[in-house]
Write a protein that holds these residues in place. Structure first.
Motif, PDB file in Angstrom:
ATOM      1  N   ARG A  23       0.879  -1.199  -0.135  1.00  0.00           N
ATOM      2  CA  ARG A  23      -0.050  -0.138  -0.084  1.00  0.00           C
ATOM      3  C   ARG A  23       0.807   1.229   0.022  1.00  0.00           C
ATOM      4  NH1 ARG A  23      -5.346  -0.732   3.803  1.00  0.00           N
ATOM      5  NH2 ARG A  23      -6.240  -2.587   2.646  1.00  0.00           N
ATOM      6  N   VAL A  24       0.758   2.111  -0.972  1.00  0.00           N
ATOM      7  CA  VAL A  24       1.697   3.056  -1.291  1.00  0.00           C
ATOM      8  C   VAL A  24       0.894   4.386  -1.705  1.00  0.00           C
ATOM      9  CG1 VAL A  24       2.104   2.140  -3.653  1.00  0.00           C
ATOM     10  CG2 VAL A  24       3.788   4.043  -2.576  1.00  0.00           C
ATOM     11  N   GLU A  25       1.367   5.490  -1.000  1.00  0.00           N
ATOM     12  CA  GLU A  25       0.615   6.897  -1.443  1.00  0.00           C
ATOM     13  C   GLU A  25       1.126   6.908  -3.135  1.00  0.00           C
ATOM     14  OE1 GLU A  25      -0.986   9.024   0.709  1.00  0.00           O
ATOM     15  OE2 GLU A  25      -0.989   7.213   1.533  1.00  0.00           O
ATOM     16  N   THR A  33      -5.895   4.924  -1.111  1.00  0.00           N
ATOM     17  CA  THR A  33      -4.239   4.721  -1.238  1.00  0.00           C
ATOM     18  C   THR A  33      -4.151   3.645  -2.262  1.00  0.00           C
ATOM     19  OG1 THR A  33      -2.096   4.426  -0.064  1.00  0.00           O
ATOM     20  CG2 THR A  33      -4.066   2.855   0.401  1.00  0.00           C
ATOM     21  N   THR A  34      -3.375   3.720  -3.010  1.00  0.00           N
ATOM     22  CA  THR A  34      -2.881   2.522  -3.953  1.00  0.00           C
ATOM     23  C   THR A  34      -2.543   1.289  -3.504  1.00  0.00           C
ATOM     24  OG1 THR A  34      -2.552   4.299  -5.544  1.00  0.00           O
ATOM     25  CG2 THR A  34      -1.714   2.001  -6.235  1.00  0.00           C
ATOM     26  N   GLN A  35      -2.909   0.084  -3.698  1.00  0.00           N
ATOM     27  CA  GLN A  35      -2.634  -1.131  -3.277  1.00  0.00           C
ATOM     28  C   GLN A  35      -2.396  -1.923  -4.418  1.00  0.00           C
ATOM     29  OE1 GLN A  35      -4.663  -3.610  -0.058  1.00  0.00           O
ATOM     30  NE2 GLN A  35      -5.337  -4.854  -1.800  1.00  0.00           N
ATOM     31  N   LEU A  36      -0.927  -2.779  -4.494  1.00  0.00           N
ATOM     32  CA  LEU A  36      -0.454  -3.555  -5.582  1.00  0.00           C
ATOM     33  C   LEU A  36      -0.315  -4.899  -4.838  1.00  0.00           C
ATOM     34  CD1 LEU A  36       2.305  -1.349  -6.885  1.00  0.00           C
ATOM     35  CD2 LEU A  36       0.106  -1.747  -7.907  1.00  0.00           C
ATOM     36  N   ALA A  37      -0.845  -5.975  -5.648  1.00  0.00           N
ATOM     37  CA  ALA A  37      -0.730  -7.277  -5.223  1.00  0.00           C
ATOM     38  C   ALA A  37      -0.284  -8.093  -6.234  1.00  0.00           C
ATOM     39  CB  ALA A  37      -1.939  -7.730  -4.686  1.00  0.00           C
ATOM     40  N   GLY A  38       0.205  -9.495  -6.072  1.00  0.00           N
ATOM     41  CA  GLY A  38       0.886 -10.236  -7.108  1.00  0.00           C
ATOM     42  C   GLY A  38       2.283 -10.433  -7.109  1.00  0.00           C
ATOM     43  N   ALA A  84       5.097   3.845   2.171  1.00  0.00           N
ATOM     44  CA  ALA A  84       4.379   2.792   1.827  1.00  0.00           C
ATOM     45  C   ALA A  84       4.650   1.748   2.989  1.00  0.00           C
ATOM     46  CB  ALA A  84       4.981   2.161   0.729  1.00  0.00           C
ATOM     47  N   ALA A  85       3.548   0.712   2.985  1.00  0.00           N
ATOM     48  CA  ALA A  85       3.727  -0.395   3.794  1.00  0.00           C
ATOM     49  C   ALA A  85       3.533  -1.933   3.155  1.00  0.00           C
ATOM     50  CB  ALA A  85       2.427  -0.343   4.795  1.00  0.00           C
ATOM     51  N   TYR A  86       4.466  -2.773   3.324  1.00  0.00           N
ATOM     52  CA  TYR A  86       4.608  -4.012   2.627  1.00  0.00           C
ATOM     53  C   TYR A  86       4.316  -5.101   3.418  1.00  0.00           C
ATOM     54  CZ  TYR A  86       6.365  -7.638  -0.099  1.00  0.00           C
ATOM     55  OH  TYR A  86       6.580  -9.041  -0.860  1.00  0.00           O
ATOM     56  N   VAL A 136       7.238  -1.056   6.937  1.00  0.00           N
ATOM     57  CA  VAL A 136       6.803   0.294   6.735  1.00  0.00           C
ATOM     58  C   VAL A 136       8.092   1.201   5.977  1.00  0.00           C
ATOM     59  CG1 VAL A 136       5.785   2.527   7.579  1.00  0.00           C
ATOM     60  CG2 VAL A 136       4.965   0.157   8.436  1.00  0.00           C
ATOM     61  N   TYR A 137       7.849   1.788   5.149  1.00  0.00           N
ATOM     62  CA  TYR A 137       8.724   2.528   4.541  1.00  0.00           C
ATOM     63  C   TYR A 137       8.379   4.223   4.727  1.00  0.00           C
ATOM     64  CZ  TYR A 137      10.160  -1.356   1.638  1.00  0.00           C
ATOM     65  OH  TYR A 137      10.368  -2.696   1.386  1.00  0.00           O
ATOM     66  N   VAL A 138       9.581   4.874   5.374  1.00  0.00           N
ATOM     67  CA  VAL A 138       9.459   6.263   5.776  1.00  0.00           C
ATOM     68  C   VAL A 138      10.285   7.127   5.099  1.00  0.00           C
ATOM     69  CG1 VAL A 138       9.492   7.690   7.680  1.00  0.00           C
ATOM     70  CG2 VAL A 138       8.257   5.477   8.023  1.00  0.00           C
TER      71      VAL A 138
END
Length: 233
Positions: free
Chosen positions: A97-99, A150-155, A187-189, A224-226
């Motif tokens: 999940r990333v801005e 927020t934008t979510q990427l998966a896969g 973002a959070a992964y 979590v990326y800061v």
């Protein structure tokens, strides 16, 4: 798939990646036979009209940055405004999940969606559930930089993050949440749940414009990326 050239530029073999989605204006140069076409995240225009749902739809569409799909055979170099870049290798079952403003590019085969970020009261309250609680969280986003969606990427694939001043990788999974200034959140992964809470009452927070008035609580398992700055991208 993506390879860092230096701290601010990545390159990718588009054919091997199966296509690349990237921010408009992020392509620096390419070699080979590459075509570019506009790309739209599913659901970015999913709600419209008036009233609360129309407001939510406009906010949802606002989360989405204009992007281009690169296809063909060749190599493309990407970068944006001299910002720092970081490559996240996605694994099946994990989500990122990333801005939207902090996502440079990603493999086209990743499933993209726009998801809501609910807020809840803390300290002095100001949260609530349902769509109204979410809209109050969106209003808080105007103060903190953390929006309603927020934008979510998966896969399986990879994504490239952007940051001002460099990245910090914070491991989530201990007995206590990681609490982040929303303006510094990138973002959070993994299996990470984020919750936006008010550190002050809503009435006290209005007009202060400080990220410390709102806090992003991160729990679960993952990273979590800061960014090392509160600068908005």
């Amino acid at each position: 798939m993506f390879e860092k050239v230096n701290g601010k530029v990545v390159k990718v073999n588009v054919g091997m990646a199966g296509g690349v989605v990237a921010r408009n204006g992020a392509m620096l140069f390419y070699t080979g036979d590459i075509s570019f076409s506009p790309h739209q995240i599913p659901g970015a225009q999913g709600m419209g009209g008036g009233g609360i749902m129309g407001m939510a739809g406009r906010m949802m569409a606002g989360e989405h940055e204009r992007t281009m799909l690169a296809q063909g055979n060749g190599e493309v170099h990407y970068g944006l405004a001299g910002l720092e870049v970081h490559v996240v290798q996605m694994q099946p079952g994990a989500t990122l999940r990333v801005e939207a403003s902090r996502l440079l590019a990603n493999s086209a085969q990743l499933q993209s969606s726009i998801v809501s970020v609910m807020s809840s009261g803390g300290g002095g309250g100001g949260g609530g559930g349902g769509i109204m609680g979410a809209l109050r969280g969106a209003a808080a986003g105007t103060l903190t930089g953390q929006g309603m969606f927020t934008t979510q990427l998966a896969g399986q694939g990879s994504a490239v993050l952007l940051a001002h001043g460099g990245f910090l990788e914070l491991q989530v999974g201990g007995p206590h949440p990681i609490v982040v200034d929303p303006q510094a959140f990138v973002a959070a992964y993994g299996n990470v749940q984020t919750e936006l809470k008010s550190a002050l009452s809503w009435r006290d927070a209005v007009g202060k414009g400080s990220g410390e008035a709102m806090q992003l609580h991160c729990v679960g398992q993952g990273v979590v990326y800061v960014q090392a700055s509160e600068e908005k991208l």
